[in-house]
Design an enzyme around this catalytic site. Structure first.
Site, PDB file in Angstrom:
ATOM      1  N   ARG A  48      44.575  27.280  52.867  1.00 54.38           N
ATOM      2  CA  ARG A  48      43.274  27.147  53.124  1.00 54.38           C
ATOM      3  C   ARG A  48      42.284  28.316  52.354  1.00 54.38           C
ATOM      4  NH1 ARG A  48      45.970  25.827  57.347  1.00 54.38           N
ATOM      5  NH2 ARG A  48      47.564  26.956  56.371  1.00 54.38           N
ATOM      6  N   THR A  49      43.068  29.187  51.866  1.00 58.87           N
ATOM      7  CA  THR A  49      42.227  30.324  51.464  1.00 58.87           C
ATOM      8  C   THR A  49      41.752  29.725  49.817  1.00 58.87           C
ATOM      9  OG1 THR A  49      43.413  31.866  52.281  1.00 58.87           O
ATOM     10  CG2 THR A  49      41.999  32.804  50.762  1.00 58.87           C
ATOM     11  N   LYS A 107      55.692  35.251  31.873  1.00 59.82           N
ATOM     12  CA  LYS A 107      56.280  35.897  30.519  1.00 59.82           C
ATOM     13  C   LYS A 107      56.402  37.527  30.409  1.00 59.82           C
ATOM     14  CE  LYS A 107      53.930  31.854  28.118  1.00 59.82           C
ATOM     15  NZ  LYS A 107      53.081  31.756  27.139  1.00 59.82           N
ATOM     16  N   ARG A 128      44.938  36.250  44.929  1.00 58.19           N
ATOM     17  CA  ARG A 128      45.701  36.712  46.014  1.00 58.19           C
ATOM     18  C   ARG A 128      46.854  37.397  45.166  1.00 58.19           C
ATOM     19  NH1 ARG A 128      47.519  33.139  50.899  1.00 58.19           N
ATOM     20  NH2 ARG A 128      45.624  33.820  51.691  1.00 58.19           N
ATOM     21  N   HIS A 178      42.934  41.220  54.003  1.00 58.88           N
ATOM     22  CA  HIS A 178      42.525  39.886  53.784  1.00 58.88           C
ATOM     23  C   HIS A 178      41.062  39.710  54.360  1.00 58.88           C
ATOM     24  CE1 HIS A 178      42.528  35.856  53.309  1.00 58.88           C
ATOM     25  NE2 HIS A 178      43.602  35.389  53.731  1.00 58.88           N
TER      26      HIS A 178
END
Ligand code: NCD
Length: 306
Positions: free
Chosen positions: A52-53, A81, A102, A130
């Site tokens: 969703r986000t 890496k 995120r 959040h």
């Protein structure tokens, strides 16, 4: 310095109210906004899974006439890496006008904001915060209840690791006459630092319980959450706690007729699918709201006015 959204308290209550008003206008008049961010680019940098986000951010930018780029797992970026978050952000801010990120590490978006030359939006940092889910939740409460004050809200489930809970408790602690009911297993109680900062310091009343059914009749809003498997140190504890609460139609028999049931989603087992048919289930409407409030936020951080 660009304007960022790292913590929900980076926005004043007045700014949140304005974002909600803009989102509600977008819902009514989407065409008015379709070119608002033309030629602007949003990067979504997701070092942790999301449905969703990430997609609501991307859909939001596309609906504003802008474009999107990014990655949806750390493995598909140079993080694999050994590149630092700082260097990745430095790179992406050479391409994009705004970044939503995120990350599993608490504080990573704040660190990113220190090197970025474009606005950074925290799309979830570990078990911490959040803020854009909180904007989604506030818009949903406003649309369901017509107000952001004078109600009793129950938070149920994993209040320890649930970052959406931490941000929403913080946000609501700035509105008046809200009664907080914290429902969780003892092991998953709201962290002390959140209680101290958001509730105790301000003298805001709250109750804590392990028993959902005994408090359900007093709630105006029930905010259900998933037990956050990925933040547990051992599987045994997760397995023991994961089904602590399962909301079923039977458990809602004594709930108020105008209760609103929210959940940031994804759900695992904590709301039976049969509850979806109940008009009090607001979580699918909440998903839709997430796109509109993110449209309002992107415009604000880019300084776009209509
Ligand atoms: C939440 C999250 O990522 O913290 N999901 C979301 O963004 N809608 C809740 C969760 O994962 O349980």
């Amino acid at each position: 310095m660009p304007r960022n959204l790292i913590d929900i308290v980076d926005l004043s209550v007045e700014e949140i109210d304005e974002l909600i008003a803009t989102a509600e206008d977008i819902i009514e008049n989407p065409a008015k906004y379709q070119d608002a961010c033309a030629h602007k680019q949003l990067a979504t940098l997701f070092f942790e899974p999301s449905t969703r986000t990430r997609l609501s951010f991307e859909s939001a930018m596309l609906s504003l006439g802008g474009s999107v780029l990014g990655f949806s797992s750390a493995n598909s970026s140079s993080t694999a890496k050994g590149e630092t978050v700082g260097d990745t952000i430095h790179t992406v801010s050479c391409y994009a006008d705004i970044i939503a990120m995120r990350h599993p590490k608490e504080g990573a978006p704040l660190a990113a904001a220190q090197v970025a030359e474009v606005p950074i939006i925290n799309a979830g940092d570990g078990g911490h915060n959040h803020p854009t889910q909180t904007l989604t939740d506030l818009l949903t409460i406003h649309r369901e209840k017509g107000r952001l004050d004078n109600f009793t809200i129950g938070f149920c489930g994993d209040l320890k690791f649930g970052r959406t809970v931490h941000s929403l408790v913080n946000a609501l602690s700035r509105y008046s006459n809200i009664n907080f009911v914290l429902i969780s297993p003892t092991e998953l109680k709201l962290p002390r630092y959140v209680k101290e900062e958001a509730l105790k310091k301000k003298g805001i009343p709250y109750t804590q319980t392990t028993d959902l059914e005994s408090v359900i009749p007093q709630l105006d809003i029930l905010y259900m959450t998933r037990v956050q498997k990925e933040r547990f140190f051992n599987e045994e504890d997760y397995l023991r706690l994961k089904d602590s609460y399962i909301l079923t139609p039977e458990k809602l028999v004594n709930a108020k007729a105008d209760l609103s049931i929210l959940h940031p989603l994804p759900r695992v087992n904590e709301i039976a699918v049969a509850v979806d048919k109940d008009p009090r289930a607001a979580y699918w409407r909440q998903v839709k709201n997430g796109k509109f409030i993110r449209m309002a936020l992107i415009m604000k951080l880019l300084g776009v006015e209509i």
